[in-house]
Design an enzyme around this catalytic site. Structure first.
Site, PDB file in Angstrom:
ATOM      1  N   GLN A 189       1.810  -6.471  -3.432  1.00 52.30           N
ATOM      2  CA  GLN A 189       2.411  -6.602  -2.096  1.00 52.30           C
ATOM      3  C   GLN A 189       3.762  -5.865  -2.051  1.00 52.30           C
ATOM      4  O   GLN A 189       3.898  -4.864  -2.715  1.00 52.30           O
ATOM      5  CB  GLN A 189       2.560  -8.076  -1.680  1.00 52.30           C
ATOM      6  CG  GLN A 189       1.221  -8.783  -1.476  1.00 52.30           C
ATOM      7  CD  GLN A 189       0.524  -9.124  -2.776  1.00 52.30           C
ATOM      8  OE1 GLN A 189       1.094  -9.751  -3.651  1.00 52.30           O
ATOM      9  NE2 GLN A 189      -0.717  -8.718  -2.929  1.00 52.30           N
ATOM     10  N   GLY A 220      -4.587  -4.421  -3.578  1.00 53.63           N
ATOM     11  CA  GLY A 220      -5.577  -3.363  -3.758  1.00 53.63           C
ATOM     12  C   GLY A 220      -4.836  -2.111  -4.140  1.00 53.63           C
ATOM     13  O   GLY A 220      -4.115  -1.548  -3.327  1.00 53.63           O
ATOM     14  N   HIS A 221      -4.942  -1.729  -5.405  1.00 57.33           N
ATOM     15  CA  HIS A 221      -4.222  -0.551  -5.895  1.00 57.33           C
ATOM     16  C   HIS A 221      -5.226   0.536  -6.235  1.00 57.33           C
ATOM     17  O   HIS A 221      -6.174   0.296  -6.971  1.00 57.33           O
ATOM     18  CB  HIS A 221      -3.425  -0.886  -7.156  1.00 57.33           C
ATOM     19  CG  HIS A 221      -2.456  -2.015  -6.984  1.00 57.33           C
ATOM     20  ND1 HIS A 221      -1.539  -2.047  -5.959  1.00 57.33           N
ATOM     21  CD2 HIS A 221      -2.255  -3.136  -7.700  1.00 57.33           C
ATOM     22  CE1 HIS A 221      -0.818  -3.153  -6.069  1.00 57.33           C
ATOM     23  NE2 HIS A 221      -1.238  -3.834  -7.108  1.00 57.33           N
ATOM     24  N   THR A 246       3.055 -12.777   2.495  1.00 57.93           N
ATOM     25  CA  THR A 246       2.178 -13.377   1.507  1.00 57.93           C
ATOM     26  C   THR A 246       2.924 -14.566   0.900  1.00 57.93           C
ATOM     27  O   THR A 246       4.070 -14.835   1.278  1.00 57.93           O
ATOM     28  CB  THR A 246       1.718 -12.339   0.456  1.00 57.93           C
ATOM     29  OG1 THR A 246       0.668 -12.935  -0.321  1.00 57.93           O
ATOM     30  CG2 THR A 246       2.863 -11.894  -0.447  1.00 57.93           C
ATOM     31  N   ASP A 302       0.811  -1.222   0.000  1.00 52.99           N
ATOM     32  CA  ASP A 302       0.000   0.000   0.000  1.00 52.99           C
ATOM     33  C   ASP A 302       0.842   1.269   0.000  1.00 52.99           C
ATOM     34  O   ASP A 302       0.454   2.302   0.556  1.00 52.99           O
ATOM     35  CB  ASP A 302      -0.973   0.001   1.205  1.00 52.99           C
ATOM     36  CG  ASP A 302      -1.778  -1.279   1.255  1.00 52.99           C
ATOM     37  OD1 ASP A 302      -2.181  -1.759   0.185  1.00 52.99           O
ATOM     38  OD2 ASP A 302      -1.989  -1.805   2.361  1.00 52.99           O
ATOM     39  N   GLY A 360       1.504   2.954  -2.627  1.00 56.45           N
ATOM     40  CA  GLY A 360       1.079   3.825  -3.725  1.00 56.45           C
ATOM     41  C   GLY A 360       1.631   3.332  -5.053  1.00 56.45           C
ATOM     42  O   GLY A 360       1.895   4.121  -5.964  1.00 56.45           O
ATOM     43  N   LYS A 361       1.766   2.004  -5.163  1.00 52.03           N
ATOM     44  CA  LYS A 361       2.291   1.418  -6.409  1.00 52.03           C
ATOM     45  C   LYS A 361       1.349   1.698  -7.573  1.00 52.03           C
ATOM     46  O   LYS A 361       1.789   1.960  -8.690  1.00 52.03           O
ATOM     47  CB  LYS A 361       2.469  -0.102  -6.250  1.00 52.03           C
ATOM     48  CG  LYS A 361       3.478  -0.480  -5.182  1.00 52.03           C
ATOM     49  CD  LYS A 361       3.576  -1.984  -4.995  1.00 52.03           C
ATOM     50  CE  LYS A 361       2.338  -2.598  -4.373  1.00 52.03           C
ATOM     51  NZ  LYS A 361       2.113  -2.253  -2.955  1.00 52.03           N
ATOM     52  N   VAL A 367       2.684  14.140  -3.378  1.00 52.10           N
ATOM     53  CA  VAL A 367       2.163  15.146  -2.445  1.00 52.10           C
ATOM     54  C   VAL A 367       0.629  15.141  -2.406  1.00 52.10           C
ATOM     55  O   VAL A 367       0.008  16.082  -1.932  1.00 52.10           O
ATOM     56  CB  VAL A 367       2.698  16.565  -2.787  1.00 52.10           C
ATOM     57  CG1 VAL A 367       4.184  16.665  -2.466  1.00 52.10           C
ATOM     58  CG2 VAL A 367       2.441  16.924  -4.253  1.00 52.10           C
TER      59      VAL A 367
HETATM   60  P1  GDP Z   1      -0.745   0.210  -3.575  1.00 51.38           P
HETATM   61  O1  GDP Z   1      -1.359  -1.051  -3.067  1.00 51.38           O
HETATM   62  O2  GDP Z   1       0.722   0.257  -3.356  1.00 51.38           O
HETATM   63  O3  GDP Z   1      -1.107   0.492  -5.006  1.00 51.38           O
HETATM   64  O4  GDP Z   1      -1.352   1.396  -2.693  1.00 51.38           O
HETATM   65  P2  GDP Z   1      -2.886   1.598  -2.208  1.00 51.38           P
HETATM   66  O5  GDP Z   1      -3.675   2.105  -3.345  1.00 51.38           O
HETATM   67  O6  GDP Z   1      -3.360   0.391  -1.490  1.00 51.38           O
HETATM   68  O7  GDP Z   1      -2.698   2.696  -1.081  1.00 51.38           O
HETATM   69  C1  GDP Z   1      -2.131   3.939  -1.355  1.00 51.38           C
HETATM   70  C2  GDP Z   1      -3.148   5.051  -1.024  1.00 51.38           C
HETATM   71  O8  GDP Z   1      -2.478   6.280  -0.989  1.00 51.38           O
HETATM   72  C3  GDP Z   1      -4.228   5.216  -2.080  1.00 51.38           C
HETATM   73  O9  GDP Z   1      -5.403   5.623  -1.434  1.00 51.38           O
HETATM   74  C4  GDP Z   1      -3.685   6.329  -2.976  1.00 51.38           C
HETATM   75  O10 GDP Z   1      -4.713   7.056  -3.624  1.00 51.38           O
HETATM   76  C5  GDP Z   1      -2.989   7.183  -1.960  1.00 51.38           C
HETATM   77  N1  GDP Z   1      -1.814   7.942  -2.433  1.00 51.38           N
HETATM   78  C6  GDP Z   1      -0.849   7.561  -3.303  1.00 51.38           C
HETATM   79  N2  GDP Z   1       0.129   8.489  -3.368  1.00 51.38           N
HETATM   80  C7  GDP Z   1      -0.230   9.484  -2.509  1.00 51.38           C
HETATM   81  C8  GDP Z   1       0.386  10.705  -2.084  1.00 51.38           C
HETATM   82  O11 GDP Z   1       1.475  11.077  -2.512  1.00 51.38           O
HETATM   83  N3  GDP Z   1      -0.295  11.445  -1.156  1.00 51.38           N
HETATM   84  C9  GDP Z   1      -1.499  11.049  -0.633  1.00 51.38           C
HETATM   85  N4  GDP Z   1      -2.080  11.823   0.281  1.00 51.38           N
HETATM   86  N5  GDP Z   1      -2.093   9.905  -1.000  1.00 51.38           N
HETATM   87  C10 GDP Z   1      -1.466   9.126  -1.923  1.00 51.38           C
HETATM   88  P1  IMO Z   2      -0.912  -4.304  -2.168  1.00 54.90           P
HETATM   89  O1  IMO Z   2      -0.529  -4.868  -3.506  1.00 54.90           O
HETATM   90  C1  IMO Z   2      -0.912  -4.854   2.175  1.00 54.90           C
HETATM   91  C2  IMO Z   2      -0.981  -8.993   3.631  1.00 54.90           C
HETATM   92  C3  IMO Z   2      -2.215  -9.462   4.373  1.00 54.90           C
HETATM   93  C4  IMO Z   2      -1.608 -10.476   5.322  1.00 54.90           C
HETATM   94  C5  IMO Z   2      -0.502 -11.106   4.471  1.00 54.90           C
HETATM   95  C6  IMO Z   2      -0.891 -12.438   3.829  1.00 54.90           C
HETATM   96  O2  IMO Z   2      -2.189  -3.550  -2.168  1.00 54.90           O
HETATM   97  O3  IMO Z   2       0.217  -3.577  -1.540  1.00 54.90           O
HETATM   98  P2  IMO Z   2      -2.466 -13.063   1.803  1.00 54.90           P
HETATM   99  O4  IMO Z   2      -3.939 -12.857   1.598  1.00 54.90           O
HETATM  100  O5  IMO Z   2      -1.621 -12.442   0.760  1.00 54.90           O
HETATM  101  O6  IMO Z   2      -2.115 -14.505   2.023  1.00 54.90           O
HETATM  102  O7  IMO Z   2      -2.136 -12.322   3.195  1.00 54.90           O
HETATM  103  O8  IMO Z   2      -0.180 -10.159   3.462  1.00 54.90           O
HETATM  104  N1  IMO Z   2      -1.220  -8.426   2.288  1.00 54.90           N
HETATM  105  C7  IMO Z   2      -1.154  -7.117   1.992  1.00 54.90           C
HETATM  106  N2  IMO Z   2      -0.947  -6.049   2.789  1.00 54.90           N
HETATM  107  N3  IMO Z   2      -1.051  -4.677   0.844  1.00 54.90           N
HETATM  108  C8  IMO Z   2      -1.238  -5.743   0.028  1.00 54.90           C
HETATM  109  O9  IMO Z   2      -1.247  -5.641  -1.308  1.00 54.90           O
HETATM  110  C9  IMO Z   2      -1.338  -7.032   0.600  1.00 54.90           C
HETATM  111  N4  IMO Z   2      -1.530  -8.277   0.100  1.00 54.90           N
HETATM  112  C10 IMO Z   2      -1.440  -9.122   1.138  1.00 54.90           C
HETATM  113  O10 IMO Z   2      -2.852  -8.402   5.044  1.00 54.90           O
HETATM  114  O11 IMO Z   2      -0.980  -9.806   6.387  1.00 54.90           O
HETATM  115 MG    MG Z   3      -2.827  -1.684  -1.716  1.00 56.57          MG
END
Ligand code: GDP
Ligand code: IMO
Ligand code: MG
Length: 430
Positions: free
Chosen positions: A223, A40-41, A238, A13, A15-16, A413
């Site tokens: 991840q 979850g992206h 994971t 999470d 911000g990939k 930002v």
């Molecule tokens: P991912 O799994 O690595 O793709 O990241 P997620 O989408 O799960 O979580 C990142 C969260 O941060 C999302 O809600 C994005 O919209 C948000 N985000 C990404 N870059 C930035 C940033 O520079 N600033 C802020 N405030 N939010 C950001």
């Molecule tokens: P993104 O791609 C954050 C965590 C789960 C758990 C562990 C194992 O959005 O960064 P699993 O269901 O993969 O067997 O769970 O890994 N986990 C993540 N945490 N971001 C993710 O993906 C994750 N995918 C799995 O919460 O701790």
């Molecule tokens: Mg995510």
């Protein structure tokens, strides 16, 4: 002809999704090489928010060929749900390619994921419950089912029989569940075969052709480094290779084709699920990061655990992935803090560790050693050049860069597409 790998440097999470989207217009292929719909992206385009799980984030960029490669585990029902939801929103998904060698998540994998977690009790991993671990376990146990198998009913039946054989004993005798029949599984999987067939191909060949033709290929990890099956905080990880090496085995593209490795890292740290987290905060500062950063899981809605930036992890991610560039995200979330602590090393039972302890017990005992940096109060969401940042925010970024040993090439930002400060070109030859 750059091959670019993009990985998470922390526990996910980072911000990939946004970082991939940032490169979207400049790449020809975006390849998901590990994980499944546990990811979850989030991508925010104008005022539209998209949450992607199984599909590579690049699917939102017109002209990009999205690829689900062999290292991914595919829940086919989820695949079509996600595709249909995007089609409804006007996204062209027709170019999607899926590797015939990708393993599938069958309904029984989801069941086993959930019952195993319940059975583990306080030793649970806190998985996403999507069947990821059980599907990878079958792959390694050589009783998995691959995309190709869906197109040969006889083979598919035999493989389901082989896979269910032991599982039914376990489900019935250990977990007190009902047995799963071969026919119900077969029917469930066969219903998707016709719609899948045109997408399924040897994606390694496709990617090789693309690279030979001078196309730019982005390999997008799900991840992150600390959740990697080999290099993460095992067993709280994971079940896939989420580090840069996974891009190679997970896609069938050789390592000499990779030019750069981008690590995405948050200006602080979060984690979902169980497992050690040295800089975790349990106070109002942690709550501030959660609220301001919107730290709630995209896949499960769980509140993310929050803590300060950990430079030991950044150095570790640099080494394990061979990072060439860092995208630092969510710097804006730190605005308004008087002091911003950064973890520079660990104290493990009186011994200082500057590098990540690989032994699990040591990491569980690690206490952060902090350096306090000065905070800033100015709104930085409008900054589009490094010089637009207030001096203390500039110093924070520079310090993080020095500590990690990798240059910071972009700074987030805000969540929107344009809320980014470009520093160095992210697509470059080796
Ligand atoms: P991912 O799994 O690595 O793709 O990241 P997620 O989408 O799960 O979580 C990142 C969260 O941060 C999302 O809600 C994005 O919209 C948000 N985000 C990404 N870059 C930035 C940033 O520079 N600033 C802020 N405030 N939010 C950001
Ligand atoms: P993104 O791609 C954050 C965590 C789960 C758990 C562990 C194992 O959005 O960064 P699993 O269901 O993969 O067997 O769970 O890994 N986990 C993540 N945490 N971001 C993710 O993906 C994750 N995918 C799995 O919460 O701790
Ligand atoms: Mg995510």
């Amino acid at each position: 002809m750059p091959g670019v790998v993009l990985v998470g440097a922390q526990w996910g999470d980072e911000g990939k999704g946004k970082a991939t989207d940032l490169l979207g217009s400049r790449v020809d292929y975006v390849v998901k090489f590990n994980g499944g719909n546990n990811a979850g992206h989030t991508v925010v385009i104008d005022d539209e928010k998209y949450a992607l799980h199984l599909l590579p984030s690049g699917i939102l960029s017109p002209g990009v060929v999205p690829v689900i490669a062999n290292g991914v585990v595919v829940d086919i029902e989820v695949l079509f749900q996600e595709l249909d939801a995007l089609i409804e929103r006007g996204v062209d998904v027709s170019r999607l390619l899926v590797s015939g060698s990708a393993h599938i998540i069958a309904p029984y994998h989801r069941t086993i994921d959930k019952v195993t977690e319940r059975f583990l009790g306080k030793r649970r991993i806190g998985t996403t419950g999507r069947g990821i671990g059980p599907s990878y376990a079958d792959k390694i146990n050589r009783v998995g089912i691959r995309m190709w198998d869906l197109f040969d009913e006889k083979i598919l039946r035999a493989k389901i029989e082989g896979s269910l054989d032991q599982k039914n004993h376990l489900l019935v005798k250990v977990y007190n569940r009902r047995a799963i029949t071969v026919d119900e599984t077969l029917d469930e999987l066969l219903q998707y075969a016709d719609r899948l067939r045109p997408m399924v191909t040897d994606t390694a060949v496709e990617l090789d052709k693309a690279i030979q033709a001078g196309k730019t290929v982005l390999f997008e990890a799900g991840q992150a480094t600390m959740l990697d099956i080999d290099h993460g905080t095992y067993p709280f990880v994971t079940s896939s290779s989420a580090t840069a090496g996974g891009a190679v085995t997970g896609s069938g593209v050789g390592p000499t084709r990779i030019d750069s490795v981008i690590g995405v890292i948050k200006a602080y740290t979060t984690r979902v699920g169980e497992g050690p987290f040295p800089t975790e905060l349990f106070d109002d500062k942690g709550e501030f990061l959660r609220k301001t950063g919107g730290e709630y899981g995209v896949t499960t809605g769980r509140a993310r655990r929050t803590g300060w930036y950990d430079a030991v992890i950044a150095r570790y991610a640099t080494r394990i992935n061979g990072l060439t560039d860092i995208v630092l995200t969510k710097l804006d979330v730190l605005t308004g803090m008087e002091k911003v602590p950064v973890c520079v090393a660990y104290d493990v039972d009186g011994v200082r560790y500057d590098e990540m302890p690989t032994d699990q017990t040591a990491f569980h005992h690690a206490k952060p050693i902090y350096e306090e940096l000065d905070g800033w109060w100015e709104d930085i969401s409008k900054a589009r050049a490094f010089e637009d940042l207030p001096p203390n925010a500039q110093a924070y970024v520079k310090t993080l860069e020095e500590m990690s040993g990798t240059r910071i090439s972009a700074i987030g930002v805000g969540p929107k597409r344009d809320e980014i400060i470009p520093v160095h070109d992210l697509i470059h030859p080796r």
